[in-house]
Motif scaffolding. Sequence first.
Motif, PDB file in Angstrom:
ATOM      1  N   GLY A 533     -35.784  34.510 -49.543  1.00  0.00           N
ATOM      2  CA  GLY A 533     -36.221  34.321 -48.369  1.00  0.00           C
ATOM      3  C   GLY A 533     -37.147  35.159 -47.657  1.00  0.00           C
ATOM      4  O   GLY A 533     -37.710  36.084 -48.420  1.00  0.00           O
ATOM      5  N   GLY A 534     -37.434  35.351 -46.229  1.00  0.00           N
ATOM      6  CA  GLY A 534     -38.322  36.465 -45.731  1.00  0.00           C
ATOM      7  C   GLY A 534     -38.088  36.825 -44.489  1.00  0.00           C
ATOM      8  O   GLY A 534     -37.302  36.131 -43.608  1.00  0.00           O
ATOM      9  N   VAL A 535     -38.368  38.033 -43.942  1.00  0.00           N
ATOM     10  CA  VAL A 535     -38.397  38.548 -42.820  1.00  0.00           C
ATOM     11  C   VAL A 535     -39.594  38.903 -42.046  1.00  0.00           C
ATOM     12  O   VAL A 535     -40.603  39.640 -42.988  1.00  0.00           O
ATOM     13  N   LEU A 536     -39.808  38.469 -40.918  1.00  0.00           N
ATOM     14  CA  LEU A 536     -41.055  38.493 -40.243  1.00  0.00           C
ATOM     15  C   LEU A 536     -41.046  39.452 -38.899  1.00  0.00           C
ATOM     16  O   LEU A 536     -40.111  39.285 -38.140  1.00  0.00           O
ATOM     17  N   PHE A 537     -41.962  40.387 -38.776  1.00  0.00           N
ATOM     18  CA  PHE A 537     -42.178  40.752 -37.395  1.00  0.00           C
ATOM     19  C   PHE A 537     -43.539  40.396 -36.688  1.00  0.00           C
ATOM     20  O   PHE A 537     -44.484  40.066 -37.432  1.00  0.00           O
ATOM     21  N   VAL A 538     -43.367  39.502 -35.782  1.00  0.00           N
ATOM     22  CA  VAL A 538     -44.413  38.746 -35.127  1.00  0.00           C
ATOM     23  C   VAL A 538     -44.840  38.994 -33.649  1.00  0.00           C
ATOM     24  O   VAL A 538     -43.888  39.457 -32.906  1.00  0.00           O
ATOM     25  N   LEU A 539     -45.998  38.872 -33.412  1.00  0.00           N
ATOM     26  CA  LEU A 539     -46.790  38.843 -32.276  1.00  0.00           C
ATOM     27  C   LEU A 539     -46.975  37.221 -31.880  1.00  0.00           C
ATOM     28  O   LEU A 539     -47.949  36.951 -32.335  1.00  0.00           O
ATOM     29  N   TRP A 540     -46.390  36.782 -30.961  1.00  0.00           N
ATOM     30  CA  TRP A 540     -46.570  35.003 -30.682  1.00  0.00           C
ATOM     31  C   TRP A 540     -46.103  34.819 -29.461  1.00  0.00           C
ATOM     32  O   TRP A 540     -45.386  35.805 -28.541  1.00  0.00           O
ATOM     33  N   SER A 541     -46.110  33.641 -28.870  1.00  0.00           N
ATOM     34  CA  SER A 541     -45.527  33.153 -27.823  1.00  0.00           C
ATOM     35  C   SER A 541     -44.056  32.603 -27.884  1.00  0.00           C
ATOM     36  O   SER A 541     -43.396  32.231 -26.921  1.00  0.00           O
ATOM     37  N   GLY A 542     -43.680  32.390 -28.955  1.00  0.00           N
ATOM     38  CA  GLY A 542     -42.268  31.676 -29.339  1.00  0.00           C
ATOM     39  C   GLY A 542     -42.709  30.123 -29.385  1.00  0.00           C
ATOM     40  O   GLY A 542     -41.658  29.244 -29.328  1.00  0.00           O
ATOM     41  N   CYS A 543     -43.952  29.732 -29.109  1.00  0.00           N
ATOM     42  CA  CYS A 543     -44.229  28.191 -29.085  1.00  0.00           C
ATOM     43  C   CYS A 543     -45.001  27.932 -30.215  1.00  0.00           C
ATOM     44  O   CYS A 543     -46.238  28.463 -30.542  1.00  0.00           O
ATOM     45  N   HIS A 544     -44.777  26.823 -31.093  1.00  0.00           N
ATOM     46  CA  HIS A 544     -45.852  26.024 -31.866  1.00  0.00           C
ATOM     47  C   HIS A 544     -46.027  24.662 -31.256  1.00  0.00           C
ATOM     48  O   HIS A 544     -45.140  24.021 -30.759  1.00  0.00           O
ATOM     49  N   ALA A 545     -47.184  24.260 -31.588  1.00  0.00           N
ATOM     50  CA  ALA A 545     -47.383  22.863 -31.344  1.00  0.00           C
ATOM     51  C   ALA A 545     -47.206  21.988 -32.659  1.00  0.00           C
ATOM     52  O   ALA A 545     -47.930  21.848 -33.526  1.00  0.00           O
ATOM     53  N   ASN A 546     -45.778  21.440 -32.869  1.00  0.00           N
ATOM     54  CA  ASN A 546     -45.269  20.911 -33.992  1.00  0.00           C
ATOM     55  C   ASN A 546     -46.228  19.276 -34.219  1.00  0.00           C
ATOM     56  O   ASN A 546     -46.303  18.909 -33.132  1.00  0.00           O
ATOM     57  N   ILE A 547     -46.570  19.167 -35.339  1.00  0.00           N
ATOM     58  CA  ILE A 547     -47.092  17.929 -35.828  1.00  0.00           C
ATOM     59  C   ILE A 547     -46.380  16.848 -36.604  1.00  0.00           C
ATOM     60  O   ILE A 547     -45.740  17.158 -37.322  1.00  0.00           O
ATOM     61  N   CYS A 548     -45.884  15.723 -36.101  1.00  0.00           N
ATOM     62  CA  CYS A 548     -45.185  14.773 -36.902  1.00  0.00           C
ATOM     63  C   CYS A 548     -45.809  14.550 -38.148  1.00  0.00           C
ATOM     64  O   CYS A 548     -47.184  14.248 -37.922  1.00  0.00           O
ATOM     65  N   VAL A 549     -45.164  14.483 -39.227  1.00  0.00           N
ATOM     66  CA  VAL A 549     -45.820  14.035 -40.480  1.00  0.00           C
ATOM     67  C   VAL A 549     -44.803  12.908 -41.125  1.00  0.00           C
ATOM     68  O   VAL A 549     -43.534  13.033 -40.902  1.00  0.00           O
TER      69      VAL A 549
END
Length: 566
Positions: A533-549
């Motif tokens: 797996g992986g560990v990430l340090f992120v600057l983000w809004s906590g929000c993604h615009a998920n797209i139905c596939v």
Amino acid sequence: MHTIIFKAVADKSSMQIRRLLQIDTSLQKGDTLTYLAERQFESVNLKVDLQNVLTAMQVKKDTMELVWKKEERKVFRKCFSVMPTEKNPAKEGSCHPGVFFEIMSDELKKDAVLCADIGDNALWFSNGVKAARGIRTITSQHMGIMGFALNAALGVAVSTGGKNQVLAVAGDGGFQMSLNELATLKDHNCQNVLIVIIVNGTLGRVNNELWGPGVRADGCYIGSPDYVKIFEAYGYPGGENLRTSDREEIRDVICNSWEIAAKQGVSLIVIHQDPEIFPTMSKMDKAIGHEVWEQYTRRIVAKQHASTFHNASAFGGNLPTINFSSEAMAKLETLQTQVDAMSEVKTSSYTYIGEDFLSMHPAKIFQEKMTDIFPGMPEILATDKEKHDFDKAFWTNLMTGCYAGELSEIFDRGSSNGHPLRLQVLAMPRNKNLALHAHPNIELTIGVQGTVYERQLTDFRYPSNKLARNFPKGSFPTDESITSLMDKFKHCVVIEDQGDRSEFLERVYVSKGRCSLNAVGSVHQSYTGTKQGGVLFVLWSGCHANICVPRNVRHQRGIERLKHDI
């Protein structure tokens, strides 16, 4: 009329040749003399005359070479802008501009407006005044307009109505080009304006470009009137002549001058500096500048966008990596077993950056968030140098990857595309696929441990206005509101077939020390491999615009690479 271009190619940059009459005083060691004509000369005599001039100049240059060789071991009379000390005090009867502006910086209010002229005065000003949130600086920059500061201060004073401190900084040359505007300041009853004039008796920046023994820049030495009396004549008494570098005396003069500006509208401080010192100018390394320019031109020619590759900087090329020390890497390696044993993504607590982002220390926040997910985790960045290097790399990645408008919103409002940003650590187990999503804001991701991959939709951005959010400045969303927004995005974000213009490609997203910055509207799916797996340090809004596939994505090249539940 024929256009004649004379070129002096010197070892140093910024050689300024303005007129033929000045060329022979502008020769520098290492110069080569040539002339270029825009078109053929009809007059043979003119060509001969010009060749004779160049021959004479070459003789003078050869003579000057001997002067330089004789004096190359001598100490040059000019001194760089080293701050005075007890062992090396400032010249008696002079005020060191570096000391003055260092003290002035402490006496500026948070909403002050600074108006800088052009020349040595601007360098003294920029080297001494500390950058602070809320303080605005107005300058003509590369246009190089002498006399600009007083005109700019006039405009600011009229527009603000005296609510803000207005500081105008000019040299004795620049101020005398626009001193008539003192009458305009009086006519408009301008308030809270402090004018600082630095007197050194020269057009300093032009004069200082011509370094070397035996060289004198013609026309650069100027005189000055009694500025205090001139201000009195315009109805602004109480001006101060500063001829000391004593900090307490300087502070008293500055404070008194701001009080006068608040009462009578305009006040004056005249700094009489030692003409034998001059400020240093920081310039971009030629190799770096050339590399940035080459990357920029390649990007323009290829008509590429920063979104083509998520880890591309705003200038083209890849973002810098963060080099963890061997000790830090050894500590991080111990986490891999815990990460691989997880069944779901784990997230730490988060810290919204708000309006104080620039005063934060990413290294400190990074350690706090790592401890949230991995209790008992030893300090990863143990030394001050490691923390400093991490912070420096973080800011470098952010500023390299974003455009000026994006950085302005981030630092002014703590948001991107209207979404408040936060710092957080995410741990992804192995064999994990996140949903395909568009980014409603910029997202800076730093790989901490392991490797995370992505399936990226190249050469495509979802319209940023359809992902924007209008959140009040200084306030932060709740987790519930973010979840509600993501549900809304899920039902309205649709990616139509892009034909041959783009496709889904697989590549490494981030790994240890490797960074990636997602542009607003970029589309990808993050996932981990089957082994780790992986560990990430992120600057983000906590929000993604998920797209139905596959409902929202139709016939896109490479769609078969996506992992999803049908």
